[in-house]
Design a protein around this motif. Structure first.
Motif, PDB file in Angstrom:
ATOM      1  N   GLY A  19      -5.585  12.731  -7.518  1.00 18.49           N
ATOM      2  CA  GLY A  19      -5.924  13.187  -8.851  1.00 18.49           C
ATOM      3  C   GLY A  19      -4.713  13.184  -9.763  1.00 18.49           C
ATOM      4  O   GLY A  19      -3.570  13.116  -9.308  1.00 18.49           O
ATOM      5  N   PRO A  20      -4.937  13.243 -11.092  1.00 17.70           N
ATOM      6  CA  PRO A  20      -3.810  13.304 -12.027  1.00 17.70           C
ATOM      7  C   PRO A  20      -3.038  14.599 -11.833  1.00 17.70           C
ATOM      8  O   PRO A  20      -3.565  15.585 -11.304  1.00 17.70           O
ATOM      9  N   SER A  21      -1.797  14.598 -12.269  1.00 17.41           N
ATOM     10  CA  SER A  21      -0.958  15.778 -12.060  1.00 17.41           C
ATOM     11  C   SER A  21       0.021  15.937 -13.212  1.00 17.41           C
ATOM     12  O   SER A  21       0.444  14.954 -13.830  1.00 17.41           O
ATOM     13  N   ASP A  24       0.851  -1.175   0.000  1.00 15.85           N
ATOM     14  CA  ASP A  24       0.000   0.000   0.000  1.00 15.85           C
ATOM     15  C   ASP A  24       0.893   1.233   0.000  1.00 15.85           C
ATOM     16  O   ASP A  24       2.062   1.152   0.383  1.00 15.85           O
ATOM     17  N   PRO A  25       0.413   2.406  -0.437  1.00  9.90           N
ATOM     18  CA  PRO A  25      -0.954   2.660  -0.889  1.00  9.90           C
ATOM     19  C   PRO A  25      -1.161   2.487  -2.393  1.00  9.90           C
ATOM     20  O   PRO A  25      -2.280   2.567  -2.880  1.00  9.90           O
ATOM     21  N   VAL A  26      -0.068   2.229  -3.162  1.00 14.17           N
ATOM     22  CA  VAL A  26      -0.191   2.218  -4.619  1.00 14.17           C
ATOM     23  C   VAL A  26      -0.876   0.957  -5.137  1.00 14.17           C
ATOM     24  O   VAL A  26      -1.397   0.934  -6.241  1.00 14.17           O
ATOM     25  N   GLU A  27      -0.915  -0.121  -4.337  1.00 16.43           N
ATOM     26  CA  GLU A  27      -1.560  -1.345  -4.786  1.00 16.43           C
ATOM     27  C   GLU A  27      -2.889  -1.607  -4.088  1.00 16.43           C
ATOM     28  O   GLU A  27      -3.338  -2.744  -4.000  1.00 16.43           O
ATOM     29  N   TRP A  87      -4.234   7.442  -6.271  1.00 18.88           N
ATOM     30  CA  TRP A  87      -4.384   8.327  -7.428  1.00 18.88           C
ATOM     31  C   TRP A  87      -5.755   8.969  -7.478  1.00 18.88           C
ATOM     32  O   TRP A  87      -5.897  10.102  -7.931  1.00 18.88           O
ATOM     33  N   ILE A  88      -6.756   8.249  -7.031  1.00 16.04           N
ATOM     34  CA  ILE A  88      -8.104   8.829  -6.995  1.00 16.04           C
ATOM     35  C   ILE A  88      -8.138   9.984  -6.004  1.00 16.04           C
ATOM     36  O   ILE A  88      -8.729  11.033  -6.261  1.00 16.04           O
TER      37      ILE A  88
END
Length: 219
Positions: free
Chosen positions: A64-66, A16-19, A60-61
């Motif tokens: 947000g995108p960057s 975590d947190p990316v997975e 990512w949610i």
């Protein structure tokens, strides 16, 4: 049974947190907010490896995108970071990437030649340069691995530049890069620390080709 928590043996073994995937509803809301864009970019430090290719991480949610990234590096470090490319509306073909010089307000420069994207090219075992064609299927995530060799004599401070990503037939996207360089110098570019992926630069090493030519031929 009711699960209470997931534990990892240590920081190095955490997923975590990316997975941790986001719910379908949260993902839908994010994509609806960016419906006019063919792809989204998610820059990440090397501490957060991008491993999932089908699902957006909850991280990512939430963020947000960057189109900006900030990292911290030492002098003489080979600093590695990633940019997640999410082709959510259509397939992306033949990605091309270019770098600008990273410049500080004090006049320091990390030249564009010190930056590279491993996905898009490099050097083979004989020292010959090559290019790779990278495409991203619709609905997939592609992690771009990027690295920068910080000069040993770089003055401490913040260096800024841009990375431009150009898919074939699409509008280019730019990511503002900011690298905060400390006054610490790493003698081995960071290779001794397992948590630094600095050894990726060995992929482009020409040491094997040089040794090969020094081997005497005996008939």
């Amino acid at each position: 049974a009711q699960p209470l928590e997931i534990q990892a043996r240590g920081e190095f073994h955490r997923f975590d947190p990316v997975e941790v995937i986001a719910t379908a509803e949260k993902t839908k809301r994010l994509l609806s907010a960016h419906a006019s864009e063919p792809f989204l970019l998610f820059p990440e430090d090397h501490r957060y490896p991008i491993r999932m290719t089908d699902e957006l991480p909850l991280r990512w949610i939430q963020s947000g995108p960057s189109q900006s990234f900030r990292g911290e590096a030492c002098r003489n470090e080979f600093y590695v970071f990633r940019i997640g490319v999410y082709a959510f509306s259509r397939e992306l073909n033949s990605l091309q990437g270019t770098f600008e010089d990273l410049k500080s307000t004090q006049g320091g420069i990390v030249p564009a030649s010190a930056l590279r994207c491993f996905n898009l090219g490099g050097s083979d075992f004989a020292g010959h340069a090559f290019r790779k064609t990278v495409s991203v299927e619709r609905g997939k995530i592609q992690a771009l691995w990027l690295g920068v060799q910080v000069p040993r004599d770089a003055a401490p401070g913040s260096y800024e530049g841009r990375f431009t990503l150009q898919p074939e037939g699409e509008r280019a996207a730019q990511v503002k890069l900011t690298l905060d360089v400390s006054d610490r110098t790493l003698e081995d570019c960071g290779d001794i620390d397992l948590w630094r992926p600095s050894r990726l630069r060995w992929l482009d090493s020409a040491i094997a080709s040089m040794r090969m030519w020094r081997i005497p031929l005996r008939l």
